[in-house]
Structures are given as structure tokens and as C-alpha cells.
Design a protein around this motif. Structure first.
Motif, PDB file in Angstrom:
ATOM      1  N   SER A 115       0.748  -1.022   0.153  1.00 35.70           N
ATOM      2  CA  SER A 115       0.106   0.142   0.039  1.00 35.70           C
ATOM      3  C   SER A 115       0.852   1.299   0.032  1.00 35.70           C
ATOM      4  CB  SER A 115      -1.037   0.049   1.297  1.00 35.70           C
ATOM      5  OG  SER A 115      -1.897  -0.947   1.317  1.00 35.70           O
ATOM      6  N   THR A 116       1.975   1.084  -0.544  1.00 33.23           N
ATOM      7  CA  THR A 116       2.781   2.265  -0.676  1.00 33.23           C
ATOM      8  C   THR A 116       3.454   2.330  -2.270  1.00 33.23           C
ATOM      9  OG1 THR A 116       5.118   1.409  -0.119  1.00 33.23           O
ATOM     10  CG2 THR A 116       3.620   2.002   1.811  1.00 33.23           C
ATOM     11  N   ASN A 117       4.033   3.479  -2.403  1.00 29.25           N
ATOM     12  CA  ASN A 117       4.609   3.695  -3.719  1.00 29.25           C
ATOM     13  C   ASN A 117       6.282   3.423  -3.669  1.00 29.25           C
ATOM     14  OD1 ASN A 117       5.190   6.014  -2.558  1.00 29.25           O
ATOM     15  ND2 ASN A 117       4.823   7.347  -4.288  1.00 29.25           N
ATOM     16  N   LEU A 118       6.670   2.964  -2.707  1.00 25.36           N
ATOM     17  CA  LEU A 118       8.137   2.689  -2.606  1.00 25.36           C
ATOM     18  C   LEU A 118       8.885   2.022  -3.864  1.00 25.36           C
ATOM     19  CD1 LEU A 118      10.687   3.208  -0.945  1.00 25.36           C
ATOM     20  CD2 LEU A 118      10.008   1.065   0.483  1.00 25.36           C
ATOM     21  N   LEU A 119       8.215   0.830  -3.887  1.00 28.76           N
ATOM     22  CA  LEU A 119       8.791   0.073  -5.210  1.00 28.76           C
ATOM     23  C   LEU A 119       8.970   1.044  -6.488  1.00 28.76           C
ATOM     24  CD1 LEU A 119      10.191  -2.172  -6.226  1.00 28.76           C
ATOM     25  CD2 LEU A 119       7.724  -3.276  -7.011  1.00 28.76           C
ATOM     26  N   TYR A 120       7.834   1.764  -6.949  1.00 28.88           N
ATOM     27  CA  TYR A 120       7.928   2.545  -7.869  1.00 28.88           C
ATOM     28  C   TYR A 120       8.896   3.824  -8.079  1.00 28.88           C
ATOM     29  CZ  TYR A 120       6.139   6.670 -10.804  1.00 28.88           C
ATOM     30  OH  TYR A 120       6.251   7.682 -11.902  1.00 28.88           O
ATOM     31  N   ILE A 121       9.202   4.203  -6.761  1.00 29.79           N
ATOM     32  CA  ILE A 121      10.199   5.304  -6.503  1.00 29.79           C
ATOM     33  C   ILE A 121      11.634   4.689  -6.553  1.00 29.79           C
ATOM     34  CG2 ILE A 121      11.207   7.112  -4.715  1.00 29.79           C
ATOM     35  CD1 ILE A 121       8.568   7.248  -3.334  1.00 29.79           C
ATOM     36  N   LEU A 122      11.840   3.341  -5.805  1.00 31.38           N
ATOM     37  CA  LEU A 122      13.121   3.078  -6.029  1.00 31.38           C
ATOM     38  C   LEU A 122      13.374   2.845  -7.526  1.00 31.38           C
ATOM     39  CD1 LEU A 122      12.638   0.524  -3.249  1.00 31.38           C
ATOM     40  CD2 LEU A 122      14.370   2.499  -3.453  1.00 31.38           C
ATOM     41  N   ARG A 123      12.487   2.236  -8.335  1.00 34.08           N
ATOM     42  CA  ARG A 123      12.684   1.793  -9.679  1.00 34.08           C
ATOM     43  C   ARG A 123      12.947   3.047 -10.507  1.00 34.08           C
ATOM     44  NH1 ARG A 123       8.413  -3.191 -10.379  1.00 34.08           N
ATOM     45  NH2 ARG A 123       9.706  -5.137  -9.572  1.00 34.08           N
ATOM     46  N   ASN A 124      12.232   3.975 -10.335  1.00 31.69           N
ATOM     47  CA  ASN A 124      12.726   5.330 -11.005  1.00 31.69           C
ATOM     48  C   ASN A 124      13.751   6.074 -10.616  1.00 31.69           C
ATOM     49  OD1 ASN A 124      10.309   6.743 -12.696  1.00 31.69           O
ATOM     50  ND2 ASN A 124       9.287   5.671 -11.128  1.00 31.69           N
ATOM     51  N   LEU A 125      14.480   5.844  -9.492  1.00 29.29           N
ATOM     52  CA  LEU A 125      15.823   5.994  -9.061  1.00 29.29           C
ATOM     53  C   LEU A 125      16.854   5.065  -9.523  1.00 29.29           C
ATOM     54  CD1 LEU A 125      15.044   7.566  -5.415  1.00 29.29           C
ATOM     55  CD2 LEU A 125      15.560   8.992  -7.528  1.00 29.29           C
ATOM     56  N   THR A 159      18.763  -0.706  -7.022  1.00 30.03           N
ATOM     57  CA  THR A 159      18.583  -1.970  -6.961  1.00 30.03           C
ATOM     58  C   THR A 159      19.011  -2.818  -5.760  1.00 30.03           C
ATOM     59  OG1 THR A 159      20.935  -2.264  -8.241  1.00 30.03           O
ATOM     60  CG2 THR A 159      19.142  -2.199  -9.595  1.00 30.03           C
ATOM     61  N   THR A 160      19.664  -2.068  -4.919  1.00 33.73           N
ATOM     62  CA  THR A 160      20.254  -2.808  -3.693  1.00 33.73           C
ATOM     63  C   THR A 160      19.681  -1.887  -2.471  1.00 33.73           C
ATOM     64  OG1 THR A 160      22.268  -3.688  -4.914  1.00 33.73           O
ATOM     65  CG2 THR A 160      22.411  -3.352  -2.426  1.00 33.73           C
ATOM     66  N   LEU A 161      19.326  -2.436  -1.404  1.00 33.27           N
ATOM     67  CA  LEU A 161      18.892  -1.843  -0.249  1.00 33.27           C
ATOM     68  C   LEU A 161      19.697  -2.211   0.938  1.00 33.27           C
ATOM     69  CD1 LEU A 161      14.985  -2.379  -0.585  1.00 33.27           C
ATOM     70  CD2 LEU A 161      16.322  -0.497  -1.286  1.00 33.27           C
ATOM     71  N   LEU A 162      20.248  -1.199   1.725  1.00 30.27           N
ATOM     72  CA  LEU A 162      20.759  -1.403   2.873  1.00 30.27           C
ATOM     73  C   LEU A 162      19.780  -1.391   4.052  1.00 30.27           C
ATOM     74  CD1 LEU A 162      23.884   0.716   2.360  1.00 30.27           C
ATOM     75  CD2 LEU A 162      23.543  -1.567   1.634  1.00 30.27           C
ATOM     76  N   LEU A 163      19.531  -2.508   4.746  1.00 31.74           N
ATOM     77  CA  LEU A 163      18.523  -2.446   5.997  1.00 31.74           C
ATOM     78  C   LEU A 163      19.177  -2.227   7.351  1.00 31.74           C
ATOM     79  CD1 LEU A 163      16.755  -5.749   4.440  1.00 31.74           C
ATOM     80  CD2 LEU A 163      16.473  -3.244   3.820  1.00 31.74           C
ATOM     81  N   SER A 164      18.559  -1.239   7.885  1.00 35.60           N
ATOM     82  CA  SER A 164      18.711  -1.265   9.476  1.00 35.60           C
ATOM     83  C   SER A 164      17.629  -0.683   9.956  1.00 35.60           C
ATOM     84  CB  SER A 164      19.670  -0.037   9.659  1.00 35.60           C
ATOM     85  OG  SER A 164      18.988   1.313   8.907  1.00 35.60           O
ATOM     86  N   GLY A 165      17.588  -0.904  11.343  1.00 35.93           N
ATOM     87  CA  GLY A 165      16.365  -0.610  12.178  1.00 35.93           C
ATOM     88  C   GLY A 165      16.140  -1.643  13.070  1.00 35.93           C
ATOM     89  N   MET A 166      14.911  -1.573  13.710  1.00 37.50           N
ATOM     90  CA  MET A 166      14.399  -2.315  14.661  1.00 37.50           C
ATOM     91  C   MET A 166      13.133  -3.170  14.049  1.00 37.50           C
ATOM     92  SD  MET A 166      15.881  -2.112  18.051  1.00 37.50           S
ATOM     93  CE  MET A 166      14.653  -2.377  19.146  1.00 37.50           C
ATOM     94  N   ILE A 167      12.536  -4.298  14.378  1.00 34.94           N
ATOM     95  CA  ILE A 167      13.289  -5.358  15.086  1.00 34.94           C
ATOM     96  C   ILE A 167      13.797  -6.311  14.027  1.00 34.94           C
ATOM     97  CG2 ILE A 167      12.758  -7.162  16.678  1.00 34.94           C
ATOM     98  CD1 ILE A 167      10.324  -5.478  17.644  1.00 34.94           C
ATOM     99  N   CYS A 197      10.428  -6.737  11.557  1.00 31.69           N
ATOM    100  CA  CYS A 197      10.561  -5.885  10.385  1.00 31.69           C
ATOM    101  C   CYS A 197      11.799  -6.014   9.342  1.00 31.69           C
ATOM    102  CB  CYS A 197      10.653  -4.359  11.061  1.00 31.69           C
ATOM    103  SG  CYS A 197       9.176  -4.009  12.447  1.00 31.69           S
ATOM    104  N   VAL A 198      12.980  -5.857  10.020  1.00 31.26           N
ATOM    105  CA  VAL A 198      13.983  -6.119   8.996  1.00 31.26           C
ATOM    106  C   VAL A 198      14.002  -7.214   8.075  1.00 31.26           C
ATOM    107  CG1 VAL A 198      16.381  -6.299   8.884  1.00 31.26           C
ATOM    108  CG2 VAL A 198      15.396  -4.757  10.479  1.00 31.26           C
ATOM    109  N   GLU A 199      13.861  -8.550   8.690  1.00 31.73           N
ATOM    110  CA  GLU A 199      13.599  -9.582   7.745  1.00 31.73           C
ATOM    111  C   GLU A 199      12.550  -9.653   7.098  1.00 31.73           C
ATOM    112  OE1 GLU A 199      13.461 -14.599   8.844  1.00 31.73           O
ATOM    113  OE2 GLU A 199      14.185 -13.412  10.448  1.00 31.73           O
ATOM    114  N   SER A 200      11.359  -9.150   7.391  1.00 34.25           N
ATOM    115  CA  SER A 200      10.157  -9.269   6.634  1.00 34.25           C
ATOM    116  C   SER A 200      10.495  -8.176   5.456  1.00 34.25           C
ATOM    117  CB  SER A 200       8.889  -8.924   7.408  1.00 34.25           C
ATOM    118  OG  SER A 200       8.865  -7.344   7.702  1.00 34.25           O
ATOM    119  N   THR A 201      10.930  -7.218   5.504  1.00 30.92           N
ATOM    120  CA  THR A 201      11.351  -6.106   4.461  1.00 30.92           C
ATOM    121  C   THR A 201      12.352  -6.875   3.562  1.00 30.92           C
ATOM    122  OG1 THR A 201      10.908  -4.212   5.879  1.00 30.92           O
ATOM    123  CG2 THR A 201      12.404  -3.896   3.866  1.00 30.92           C
ATOM    124  N   ALA A 202      13.417  -7.579   4.081  1.00 31.96           N
ATOM    125  CA  ALA A 202      14.450  -8.409   3.166  1.00 31.96           C
ATOM    126  C   ALA A 202      13.493  -9.457   2.267  1.00 31.96           C
ATOM    127  CB  ALA A 202      15.331  -9.066   4.029  1.00 31.96           C
TER     128      ALA A 202
END
Length: 330
Positions: A4-14, A17-25, A29-34
Motif C-alpha cells: 500500500s505504498t509507492n516505495l517500489l515505484y520510487i526505487l525503480r525510478n531512481l 537495485t540494492t537496499l541497505l537494511l537497518s533498524g528494529m526489530i 521488521c527487517v527480515e520481512s522487508t528483506a
């Protein structure tokens, strides 16, 4: 973050291709994002010292899971590796991210401990020779098959290839772990996964797919050996402007050789493709053309070509189909 966000659209337009993941938990959160990012075709790097979980056990579990999806690196590595002008993107010189499953066959405290560092350096050198500053970014995922550690079958597609290195054992031993590794080799071939075997790896692949490995009647061979290349293999050092080389060399130390090359069965994946092609051609009334194409494709999928030989060893390496490559040394 992708739902329900346009994050993927933004990333592809920029062109990210590689995300650095940080934060909690880390293990939530981090693992599900990965996992979501990998499913969408993005590469992921979990920053180990910029993430946290409620317990150390949860943190280690998340790092292990993310390590199967991408890379797990600390901030020091990223600061030394990333392009300063674009700190959230791995440099293009290192953009070739390969995940290779190493089926390690030796736990000897000296030889076994050297296997991963040796191959990591080999990939770096290959990258530098190919013009990639800093070498090729490769993640070697270690599974000690000698101790019955194997990658789960459902994770095989996550790897770009599989690597079986050397061992102090012989491929014709009847140890339980060797027999189990042979079964996995047959399954990898059947599904046409990319597979490389070096030294013992070369020999056990041959043995698993119907060949024969024996102790060399001429005794142990050690050092640099030059051998004759067999068609259609040119030397890797041969340039387009120079004549094709008829020989190459390997460094190795071994007692065993492949005396009878394998005769592997047709991979199930290739058989399925052939059947689909045949059905499509039959619908178009192109039966003769179809039969010729299918016969050629299926034969190539299991064809064995020996790379080279010399007076002490008739088989210094093999190419099987387009998915298996083996060498007697390195």
C-alpha cells in the motif's frame, strides 16, 4: 514497507537495485522487508551493527535468514565499499552480486579452514582481471556437508550456483555423507542448477553421474601440471587476435582420477522443455523441424565434453550440458 505504498515505484525510478537494511526489530521488521524486497527483484544487505532485536538469539536468527536472502555486513565494510557520492548504493564495480552455495566437504582445521578464503580471493582476482575494481562481490554460503549440513531444498533457487571443493576423502568411499552428496548432485543435475566441482568436487560429480573414479596407478600428482586442451576448449588466456592455445595448466595435489567419464541421464527440466516444444510444433504441423530441434536440445542438456588430458590423467575437467563445469585443480 512495500504494501500500500509507492516505495517500489520510487526505487525503480531512481534506478536503485540494492537496499541497505537497518533498524528494529531484526527478526521481524527487517527480515520481512528483506524477504519482500528479494521477491520484488531487489538485492538486500542487512547492516548487522545497525540493526537490533530483543535478544541476541533473535538477532543471530535474523542475520542467518537475511544471509540466505542477500548479504549481512557491518558498517565498516559498507563505509569502505560503497561509493561516497552515493552511499546508499553499492558501487557499480561491485554490482555483480552472486550467491554461491558452497557444499564444503572438509572440516580439517587446516585444509578445511582455508577453503572459503581461497575461493573468495579467487573470485576477487577474477573480477579484477575482468576490469571490475575491487573484484566481484560474491557471497559464499557455507554448508558443511561432511557433517550432514545441507541447504533446504526449497532454498536452492535462491543461489546463483553451487560449488563443491576439494576434500581429503575419495569419491569412491562409501561413507554416508558421500552417498548423500551424490544424491544431491543428481538432483541438482536433474533440475539443471549451475554446479562447479573442483578437485574432489570434479571427481564426485563424475562418480555420481555414472562415471568411475580410481586411485591413479601412476601415484600421487602434485604441483603445476600442463595438459592438452581437447576441442572445443580454447585456453582462457587466448585472445581473439592470437592463435588458439592447445594447452593449459592446473595446480593440484591428488591421488585419484576420473578413469571413465560420466553418462548422465537427461535432466527432467530439459525433458519437460522438450515435451512442451514438441507439443507446440505439432500444433503448427512442423513435426520434422521439431524433432530435429528437440533431439539437439535434449542431447546437449546431458552431453559430456572433456576439457583436457595428459599422460598421467585422462580427464582434467568436464563440461556437462550448460550447467555443470568441473576441473581437477585450480
Amino acid at each position: 514497507p512495500f504494501t500500500s505504498t509507492n516505495l517500489l515505484y520510487i526505487l525503480r525510478n531512481l534506478d536503485v537495485t540494492t537496499l541497505l537494511l537497518s533498524g528494529m526489530i531484526s527478526n521481524q521488521c527487517v527480515e520481512s522487508t528483506a524477504r519482500d524486497a528479494r521477491a520484488l527483484g531487489l538485492q538486500v544487505v542487512m547492516v548487522s551493527d545497525a540493526t537490533a532485536a530483543h535478544t541476541q538469539e533473535d538477532q543471530l536468527s535474523a542475520e542467518q535468514s537475511c544471509g540466505r536472502l542477500g548479504l549481512v555486513k557491518d558498517t565498516a565494510f559498507l563505509l569502505n565499499t560503497c561509493n561516497p557520492s552515493s552511499p546508499l548504493t553499492l558501487p557499480r564495480s561491485s554490482s555483480l552480486l552472486l550467491r554461491i552455495c558452497v557444499l564444503r566437504t572438509e572440516d580439517n582445521p587446516v585444509y578445511g579452514a582455508c577453503i572459503l578464503p581461497a575461493f573468495q580471493e579467487l573470485f576477487r582476482e577474477a573480477g579484477r582481471e575482468g576490469g571490475r575494481e575491487g573484484g566481484v562481490l560474491v557471497e559464499l554460503v557455507d554448508w558443511l556437508v561432511k557433517k550432514d549440513e545441507y541447504p533446504p531444498r526449497e532454498t536452492w533457487e535462491e543461489y546463483d550456483g553451487f560449488l563443491i571443493p576439494g576434500a581429503m576423502a575419495s569419491a569412491y568411499y562409501q561413507d554416508a555423507w558421500i552417498e548423500k552428496l551424490k544424491e544431491m548432485i543428481r538432483s541438482l543435475h536433474d533440475e539443471q542448477h549451475r554446479l562447479v566441482g573442483v578437485c574432489f568436487g570434479h571427481q564426485i560429480i563424475a562418480q555420481a553421474l555414472g562415471g568411475k573414479v580410481e586411485a591413479n596407478p601412476l601415484g600421487i600428482t602434485c604441483g603445476r601440471r600442463e595438459f592438452t586442451l581437447l576441442p572445443p576448449f580454447p585456453s582462457s588466456s587466448t585472445s581473439s587476435s592470437s592463435p588458439s592455445s592447445t594447452s593449459s595448466s592446473l595446480y593440484y595435489h591428488h591421488n585419484d582420477i576420473v578413469t571413465i567419464p560420466p553418462s548422465p541421464p537427461l535432466p527432467a527440466a530439459a525433458a519437460t522443455t522438450a515435451a512442451t516444444t514438441a507439443a507446440a510444433a505439432a500444433d503448427g504441423n512442423e513435426i520434422d523441424v521439431c524433432r530435429t530441434a528437440v533431439a539437439a536440445a535434449t542431447a546437449a542438456a546431458a552431453a559430456v565434453a572433456i576439457i583436457g588430458s595428459d599422460r598421467r590423467c585422462p580427464n582434467h575437467g568436464m563440461r556437462i550440458g550448460k550447467h555443470i563445469l568441473t576441473v581437477q585443480g585450480k
